[in-house]
Design an enzyme around this catalytic site. Structure first.
Site, mmCIF file in Angstrom:
data_model
loop_
_atom_site.group_PDB
_atom_site.id
_atom_site.type_symbol
_atom_site.label_atom_id
_atom_site.label_comp_id
_atom_site.label_asym_id
_atom_site.label_seq_id
_atom_site.Cartn_x
_atom_site.Cartn_y
_atom_site.Cartn_z
ATOM 1 N N ARG A 181 -29.419 -15.657 -66.129
ATOM 2 C CA ARG A 181 -28.912 -15.348 -67.560
ATOM 3 C C ARG A 181 -29.394 -13.991 -67.872
ATOM 4 N NH1 ARG A 181 -32.579 -16.595 -71.163
ATOM 5 N NH2 ARG A 181 -32.938 -18.852 -70.515
ATOM 6 N N TYR B 231 -11.740 -4.038 -86.527
ATOM 7 C CA TYR B 231 -11.384 -5.307 -85.919
ATOM 8 C C TYR B 231 -12.016 -6.275 -86.820
ATOM 9 C CZ TYR B 231 -11.453 -9.309 -83.124
ATOM 10 O OH TYR B 231 -11.308 -10.542 -82.680
ATOM 11 N N LYS C 214 -9.263 -6.896 -73.870
ATOM 12 C CA LYS C 214 -7.816 -6.124 -73.976
ATOM 13 C C LYS C 214 -7.553 -5.397 -72.985
ATOM 14 C CE LYS C 214 -8.683 -8.319 -77.769
ATOM 15 N NZ LYS C 214 -9.550 -7.804 -79.077
HETATM 16 C C1 LIG Z 1 -10.498 -7.819 -79.758
HETATM 17 C C2 LIG Z 1 -11.367 -7.001 -80.463
HETATM 18 C C3 LIG Z 1 -12.600 -7.198 -80.565
HETATM 19 C C4 LIG Z 1 -13.400 -8.542 -80.232
HETATM 20 O O1 LIG Z 1 -13.360 -8.952 -78.906
HETATM 21 P P1 LIG Z 1 -13.445 -10.353 -78.376
HETATM 22 O O2 LIG Z 1 -13.435 -10.052 -77.049
HETATM 23 O O3 LIG Z 1 -11.953 -10.748 -79.037
HETATM 24 O O4 LIG Z 1 -14.333 -11.057 -78.738
HETATM 25 C C5 LIG Z 1 -13.429 -6.051 -81.132
HETATM 26 N N1 LIG Z 1 -13.189 -5.032 -81.171
HETATM 27 C C6 LIG Z 1 -11.670 -4.708 -81.118
HETATM 28 C C7 LIG Z 1 -11.144 -3.218 -81.802
HETATM 29 C C8 LIG Z 1 -10.897 -5.660 -80.686
HETATM 30 O O5 LIG Z 1 -9.624 -5.359 -80.473
#
Ligand SMILES: *Cc1c(COP(=O)(O)O)cnc(C)c1O
Length: 381
Positions: A52, A105, A201
């Site tokens: 962890r 976001y 992403k």
């Molecule tokens: C998707 C996203 C997040 C959150 O990320 P997760 O991996 O879905 O928890 C934060 N900031 C931006 C700009 C995003 O596109």
């Protein structure tokens, strides 16, 4: 970390985070599935102890991302981008104030507002493109949260100027760099304190992983963030991180194609009769174009368009065949979403706005599919 300071960023995506060169050792880091590790007696002070806290599969990714962002300390992976956001927000002291873009976001805004609801902190939402107003709102703030271009409006902030102003007022600057990736922008270079990624992403890039990360060159901040991660315990498994490093290897090629496709499509959409407005900082007529050109090494792979009505926007998303009707962004495949279908989306985002995450397919196929779907929206006019 290995001395890669002389390498170009696109080389770094390939070269960083490799195991040491030893006879018959693998060229890629293996996935290590172990929750606990042999101890040394007496302890060395650098013991891994338990998975962890740290993990041999996290290390290469954390090293590679730090090198790409120009950080002097390893990054920290989190189970998701929002998990990383929660850790970053924990740097605001109880009773403190965070200044955050009104368009950012959605999860980050909701999280900050939830903490405000519990009385832990105060949230000031700002139009991040209005520099003077943002600077006024920074009075007494503990944190400036930057996201530029913003989701999904693609407004561009004067990030360098805002960072300087925030520091003058004693605020910590966190930059969500998910839309840009370190190939387009390295916030630590202009003085930001913490960089956040939804690794889900572009960095992982294949829509098959949920993962987040934070990067900082401050020992003090990194220790706090790492302690938060260890104590809150919602860590990522090794497999996700291994996939993310595998995805990172092609980041430069994917970004190059995605951005070239995005610019080409934005130009064609701008002169399409069914499209009322295109938001893309790469277009010379876009309000953020000048700032983006000054501050960024590219304009990204996200394009937002506004159609005549909510019905037309729905018809577009329903009408595409190659584009996938789905949320998220930054994968190899192109996605389209009418953002206001999500109940939490700010009311300042137009009902008829469709966010396009442009993938790496052939641009003519992407255009042909968009054009046929746009022609089907004509019946809704
Ligand atoms: C998707 C996203 C997040 C959150 O990320 P997760 O991996 O879905 O928890 C934060 N900031 C931006 C700009 C995003 O596109």
């Amino acid at each position: 970390m290995t001395d890669h300071a002389h390498l170009a960023p696109d080389t770094l995506t390939v070269a960083a985070g490799r195991p040491p060169r030893e006879h018959d050792s693998p060229v890629n880091p293996p996935i290590v599935l172990s929750s606990t590790f042999h101890e040394t007696v007496p302890p060395t002070g650098a013991d891994r102890i338990y998975a962890r806290m740290s993990n041999p599969t996290w290390d290469p990714f954390e090293e590679a991302l730090a090198e790409l962002e120009g950080a002097t300390l390893p990054a920290l992976v989190f189970a998701s981008g929002l998990g990383a956001a929660a850790a970053a927000l924990s740097l605001v002291p109880t009773g403190g104030t965070v200044v955050i873009p009104r368009h950012a976001y959605g999860g980050s805004i909701s999280l900050a507002l939830a903490e405000e609801g519990r009385g832990r902190l105060t949230v000031r939402q700002v139009d991040i493109a209005e520099t003077d107003q943002v600077i006024k709102q920074l009075d007494g703030a503990s944190m400036l949260w930057l996201e530029s271009p913003t989701n999904p409006m693609l407004e561009v902030a004067e990030t360098h100027k805002l960072t300087e102003a925030a520091h003058q007022k004693g605020a910590v600057v966190v930059v969500d760099n998910t839309f840009n990736t370190p190939l387009v922008c390295r916030p630590l270079d202009y003085g930001a304190d913490v960089v956040l990624h939804s690794v889900t992403k572009y960095l992982a890039g294949h829509s098959d992983v949920v993962l987040g990360a934070l990067v900082t060159s401050s020992e003090e901040l990194r220790t706090k963030l790492q302690t938060y991660r260890t104590l809150h315990g919602a860590i990522s498994g090794p497999f996700e991180v291994w996939l993310a490093l595998r995805g990172l290897r092609t980041l430069a090629l994917r970004m190059e194609r995605s951005q070239a496709n995005a610019l080409e499509l934005a130009q064609r959409l701008a002169s399409h009769p069914a499209v009322q407005r295109v938001r893309y900082p790469g277009l010379p007529q876009d309000p953020g174009h000048e700032r983006a050109t000054e501050q960024l090494n590219g304009y990204g792979g996200v394009v937002s368009i506004e159609l005549e009505s909510r019905e037309a926007a729905d018809a577009l998303v329903e009408g595409v065949r190659l584009w996938l009707p789905a949320t998220s962004l930054g994968g190899v495949e192109s996605l389209a979403e009418r953002r206001r279908r999500q109940p939490g989306e700010p009311l300042t985002v137009p009902e008829a706005l469709v966010r396009l995450s442009v993938g790496i397919e052939n641009v003519e196929d992407l255009w042909a599919d968009l054009a046929q779907a746009l022609s089907s929206t004509a019946s809704t006019r």
